[in-house]
Design a protein around this motif. Structure first.
Motif, PDB file in Angstrom:
ATOM      1  N   ASP A  35       0.819  -1.220   0.000  1.00 49.16           N
ATOM      2  CA  ASP A  35       0.000   0.000   0.000  1.00 49.16           C
ATOM      3  C   ASP A  35       0.851   1.266   0.000  1.00 49.16           C
ATOM      4  OD1 ASP A  35      -2.340  -1.452  -0.024  1.00 49.16           O
ATOM      5  OD2 ASP A  35      -2.613  -1.399   2.148  1.00 49.16           O
ATOM      6  N   GLY A  36       2.180   1.094   0.065  1.00 48.94           N
ATOM      7  CA  GLY A  36       3.077   2.237  -0.016  1.00 48.94           C
ATOM      8  C   GLY A  36       3.461   2.872   1.308  1.00 48.94           C
ATOM      9  N   LEU A  37       3.158   2.223   2.427  1.00 45.05           N
ATOM     10  CA  LEU A  37       3.487   2.796   3.727  1.00 45.05           C
ATOM     11  C   LEU A  37       4.977   2.642   4.037  1.00 45.05           C
ATOM     12  CD1 LEU A  37       0.358   2.558   3.933  1.00 45.05           C
ATOM     13  CD2 LEU A  37       0.682   2.076   6.373  1.00 45.05           C
ATOM     14  N   LEU A  38       5.528   3.642   4.712  1.00 51.49           N
ATOM     15  CA  LEU A  38       6.909   3.594   5.173  1.00 51.49           C
ATOM     16  C   LEU A  38       6.978   2.841   6.502  1.00 51.49           C
ATOM     17  CD1 LEU A  38       7.872   7.325   4.463  1.00 51.49           C
ATOM     18  CD2 LEU A  38       8.275   5.330   2.998  1.00 51.49           C
ATOM     19  N   ASN A  39       8.188   2.460   6.904  1.00 52.39           N
ATOM     20  CA  ASN A  39       8.342   1.714   8.153  1.00 52.39           C
ATOM     21  C   ASN A  39       7.746   2.457   9.343  1.00 52.39           C
ATOM     22  OD1 ASN A  39       9.610  -0.338   6.825  1.00 52.39           O
ATOM     23  ND2 ASN A  39      11.672   0.128   7.560  1.00 52.39           N
ATOM     24  N   LYS A  40       7.958   3.769   9.386  1.00 55.84           N
ATOM     25  CA  LYS A  40       7.436   4.567  10.497  1.00 55.84           C
ATOM     26  C   LYS A  40       5.906   4.508  10.531  1.00 55.84           C
ATOM     27  CE  LYS A  40       9.450   8.430  11.282  1.00 55.84           C
ATOM     28  NZ  LYS A  40       9.946   9.837  11.188  1.00 55.84           N
ATOM     29  N   GLN A  41       5.288   4.566   9.362  1.00 56.50           N
ATOM     30  CA  GLN A  41       3.826   4.505   9.285  1.00 56.50           C
ATOM     31  C   GLN A  41       3.307   3.117   9.659  1.00 56.50           C
ATOM     32  OE1 GLN A  41       3.953   5.827   5.152  1.00 56.50           O
ATOM     33  NE2 GLN A  41       2.718   7.622   5.692  1.00 56.50           N
ATOM     34  N   ILE A  42       4.024   2.092   9.225  1.00 60.52           N
ATOM     35  CA  ILE A  42       3.636   0.725   9.570  1.00 60.52           C
ATOM     36  C   ILE A  42       3.732   0.518  11.079  1.00 60.52           C
ATOM     37  CG2 ILE A  42       4.226  -1.719   9.310  1.00 60.52           C
ATOM     38  CD1 ILE A  42       5.232  -1.055   6.490  1.00 60.52           C
ATOM     39  N   ALA A  43       4.797   1.041  11.679  1.00 58.56           N
ATOM     40  CA  ALA A  43       4.977   0.927  13.129  1.00 58.56           C
ATOM     41  C   ALA A  43       3.820   1.585  13.866  1.00 58.56           C
ATOM     42  CB  ALA A  43       6.304   1.558  13.536  1.00 58.56           C
ATOM     43  N   PHE A  44       3.374   2.738  13.364  1.00 58.85           N
ATOM     44  CA  PHE A  44       2.249   3.436  13.988  1.00 58.85           C
ATOM     45  C   PHE A  44       0.976   2.604  13.879  1.00 58.85           C
ATOM     46  CE2 PHE A  44      -1.446   6.246  13.604  1.00 58.85           C
ATOM     47  CZ  PHE A  44      -1.372   6.932  14.811  1.00 58.85           C
ATOM     48  N   GLU A  45       0.726   2.046  12.697  1.00 61.43           N
ATOM     49  CA  GLU A  45      -0.481   1.247  12.485  1.00 61.43           C
ATOM     50  C   GLU A  45      -0.498   0.000  13.366  1.00 61.43           C
ATOM     51  OE1 GLU A  45      -3.160   1.821  10.655  1.00 61.43           O
ATOM     52  OE2 GLU A  45      -2.433   3.758   9.925  1.00 61.43           O
ATOM     53  N   MET A  46       0.669  -0.608  13.558  1.00 60.30           N
ATOM     54  CA  MET A  46       0.754  -1.854  14.316  1.00 60.30           C
ATOM     55  C   MET A  46       1.037  -1.628  15.798  1.00 60.30           C
ATOM     56  SD  MET A  46       2.853  -4.263  11.616  1.00 60.30           S
ATOM     57  CE  MET A  46       2.615  -5.732  12.626  1.00 60.30           C
ATOM     58  N   GLN A  47       1.303  -0.354  16.149  1.00 55.81           N
ATOM     59  CA  GLN A  47       1.616  -0.011  17.536  1.00 55.81           C
ATOM     60  C   GLN A  47       2.831  -0.789  18.039  1.00 55.81           C
ATOM     61  OE1 GLN A  47      -0.188   2.551  19.526  1.00 55.81           O
ATOM     62  NE2 GLN A  47      -0.414   2.947  17.333  1.00 55.81           N
ATOM     63  N   VAL A  48       3.893  -0.779  17.224  1.00 63.48           N
ATOM     64  CA  VAL A  48       5.150  -1.427  17.601  1.00 63.48           C
ATOM     65  C   VAL A  48       6.295  -0.465  17.304  1.00 63.48           C
ATOM     66  CG1 VAL A  48       4.265  -3.744  17.133  1.00 63.48           C
ATOM     67  CG2 VAL A  48       5.440  -2.486  15.311  1.00 63.48           C
ATOM     68  N   GLN A  49       7.492  -0.832  17.736  1.00 65.67           N
ATOM     69  CA  GLN A  49       8.670  -0.023  17.459  1.00 65.67           C
ATOM     70  C   GLN A  49       9.070  -0.160  15.987  1.00 65.67           C
ATOM     71  OE1 GLN A  49      10.218   2.057  19.683  1.00 65.67           O
ATOM     72  NE2 GLN A  49       8.573   1.517  21.122  1.00 65.67           N
ATOM     73  N   GLU A  50       9.680   0.895  15.452  1.00 64.77           N
ATOM     74  CA  GLU A  50      10.108   0.854  14.057  1.00 64.77           C
ATOM     75  C   GLU A  50      11.159  -0.235  13.834  1.00 64.77           C
ATOM     76  OE1 GLU A  50      11.739   3.899  10.566  1.00 64.77           O
ATOM     77  OE2 GLU A  50      11.142   4.667  12.540  1.00 64.77           O
ATOM     78  N   THR A  51      11.977  -0.500  14.848  1.00 64.98           N
ATOM     79  CA  THR A  51      12.975  -1.565  14.713  1.00 64.98           C
ATOM     80  C   THR A  51      12.305  -2.929  14.517  1.00 64.98           C
ATOM     81  OG1 THR A  51      13.061  -1.708  17.139  1.00 64.98           O
ATOM     82  CG2 THR A  51      14.760  -0.390  16.042  1.00 64.98           C
ATOM     83  N   THR A  52      11.138  -3.109  15.146  1.00 62.22           N
ATOM     84  CA  THR A  52      10.393  -4.363  14.974  1.00 62.22           C
ATOM     85  C   THR A  52       9.913  -4.499  13.536  1.00 62.22           C
ATOM     86  OG1 THR A  52       9.653  -4.314  17.279  1.00 62.22           O
ATOM     87  CG2 THR A  52       8.403  -5.703  15.752  1.00 62.22           C
ATOM     88  N   VAL A  53       9.448  -3.393  12.969  1.00 62.88           N
ATOM     89  CA  VAL A  53       9.004  -3.405  11.574  1.00 62.88           C
ATOM     90  C   VAL A  53      10.170  -3.741  10.654  1.00 62.88           C
ATOM     91  CG1 VAL A  53       8.049  -2.028   9.683  1.00 62.88           C
ATOM     92  CG2 VAL A  53       7.143  -1.776  12.005  1.00 62.88           C
ATOM     93  N   LYS A  54      11.331  -3.156  10.923  1.00 60.46           N
ATOM     94  CA  LYS A  54      12.506  -3.431  10.096  1.00 60.46           C
ATOM     95  C   LYS A  54      12.866  -4.915  10.138  1.00 60.46           C
ATOM     96  CE  LYS A  54      14.602   1.179  10.485  1.00 60.46           C
ATOM     97  NZ  LYS A  54      15.760   1.961  11.001  1.00 60.46           N
ATOM     98  N   VAL A 107      10.402  -6.669   7.923  1.00 57.95           N
ATOM     99  CA  VAL A 107      10.693  -6.432   6.508  1.00 57.95           C
ATOM    100  C   VAL A 107      11.860  -7.306   6.048  1.00 57.95           C
ATOM    101  CG1 VAL A 107      11.493  -4.736   4.816  1.00 57.95           C
ATOM    102  CG2 VAL A 107       9.767  -4.086   6.513  1.00 57.95           C
ATOM    103  N   SER A 108      12.892  -7.395   6.862  1.00 57.10           N
ATOM    104  CA  SER A 108      14.042  -8.234   6.508  1.00 57.10           C
ATOM    105  C   SER A 108      13.628  -9.693   6.357  1.00 57.10           C
ATOM    106  CB  SER A 108      15.135  -8.111   7.577  1.00 57.10           C
ATOM    107  OG  SER A 108      15.659  -6.803   7.624  1.00 57.10           O
ATOM    108  N   ALA A 109      12.790 -10.163   7.281  1.00 56.81           N
ATOM    109  CA  ALA A 109      12.321 -11.551   7.222  1.00 56.81           C
ATOM    110  C   ALA A 109      11.448 -11.778   5.989  1.00 56.81           C
ATOM    111  CB  ALA A 109      11.546 -11.895   8.490  1.00 56.81           C
ATOM    112  N   ILE A 110      10.625 -10.790   5.655  1.00 51.66           N
ATOM    113  CA  ILE A 110       9.742 -10.896   4.489  1.00 51.66           C
ATOM    114  C   ILE A 110      10.565 -11.008   3.205  1.00 51.66           C
ATOM    115  CG2 ILE A 110       8.105  -9.602   3.058  1.00 51.66           C
ATOM    116  CD1 ILE A 110       6.986  -8.473   5.741  1.00 51.66           C
ATOM    117  N   LEU A 111      11.551 -10.142   3.054  1.00 51.94           N
ATOM    118  CA  LEU A 111      12.383 -10.170   1.847  1.00 51.94           C
ATOM    119  C   LEU A 111      13.108 -11.505   1.718  1.00 51.94           C
ATOM    120  CD1 LEU A 111      13.957  -6.572   1.852  1.00 51.94           C
ATOM    121  CD2 LEU A 111      11.873  -7.371   0.729  1.00 51.94           C
ATOM    122  N   ARG A 112      13.575 -12.023   2.845  1.00 52.62           N
ATOM    123  CA  ARG A 112      14.287 -13.303   2.826  1.00 52.62           C
ATOM    124  C   ARG A 112      13.346 -14.443   2.440  1.00 52.62           C
ATOM    125  NH1 ARG A 112      15.543 -13.258   7.598  1.00 52.62           N
ATOM    126  NH2 ARG A 112      14.099 -14.788   8.481  1.00 52.62           N
TER     127      ARG A 112
END
Length: 213
Positions: free
Chosen positions: A162-181, A184-189
């Motif tokens: 949907d085009g969201l940045l990590n910071k926006q995803i973190a806000f939506e999921m109510q988690v830290q941005e490092t968790t989103v990162k 994302v790394s796991a998803i790409l792998r």
């Protein structure tokens, strides 16, 4: 056959009623529930956690093509899914099976065909219509990789698409941005892609359904 709980998910009342009657006769003692949209499916699965089988219409509101199947199998991996669709081409069937469906039954199929599919799935097997050869191309192989994702990773992937940045995803999921990162790394792998754009395009391909043939 042991009594089971099943959900029939289709937005056409007449077809849903006919399928419920057929499923009831083929599964004596079963509790057969009805859903007219994907939101109804989520509500029923939450209300009845022992549900074993879902008959899922590919084009029902809220399914977003194959996305509904993908999310359902991620959230409820033990629930068997029999896809029911007017789309009967080999590619559509192959994509559904790659994403975790246990069987694919064309809407034009006779009652005996549905009976074969139900028997096979409840025995723990998969089932396909006669004459169907699953496509082995890159498209279905890539889609099968999506089945590796956890529910949280699938949610992150949708927001990437949907085009969201990590910071926006973190806000939506109510988690830290490092968790989103980390997600994302796991998803790409798991998806065997190199960047977010490729991952997002793969998710968007879930919405693509071939024309009926």
């Amino acid at each position: 056959m042991l009594a089971v709980r099943a959900i029939i998910a289709d937005d056409h009342p007449l077809f849903r009623g006919a399928l419920q009657q057929a499923a009831g006769s083929l599964m004596p003692g079963a509790t057969v529930l009805e859903a007219a949209c994907m939101a109804d499916v989520w509500a029923l699965l939450k209300q009845y956690p022992g549900t074993e089988l879902v008959f899922l219409d590919l084009m029902m509101p809220g399914t977003d093509g194959f996305a509904g199947l993908s999310v359902l199998k991620a959230e409820y991996p033990d629930v068997a899914v029999i896809m029911i669709s007017a789309h009967e081409d080999n590619l559509t069937i192959s994509r559904a099976m790659a994403l975790g469906a246990s069987a694919f039954v064309p809407k034009s199929a006779p009652l005996g065909t549905l009976s074969q599919a139900i028997d096979a799935v409840l025995d723990g097997d998969s089932w396909l219509p006669d004459g169907v050869e699953l496509a082995q191309g890159e498209d279905t192989q890539k889609l099968a990789l999506i089945a590796r994702l956890t529910p949280q990773q699938l949610r992150v992937l949708k927001m990437i698409a949907d085009g969201l940045l990590n910071k926006q995803i973190a806000f939506e999921m109510q988690v830290q941005e490092t968790t989103v990162k980390q997600h994302v790394s796991a998803i790409l792998r798991k998806l065997e892609v190199y960047n977010r754009t490729q991952a997002g395009l793969l998710y968007q391909s879930l919405h693509q359904v071939a024309s009926s043939q």
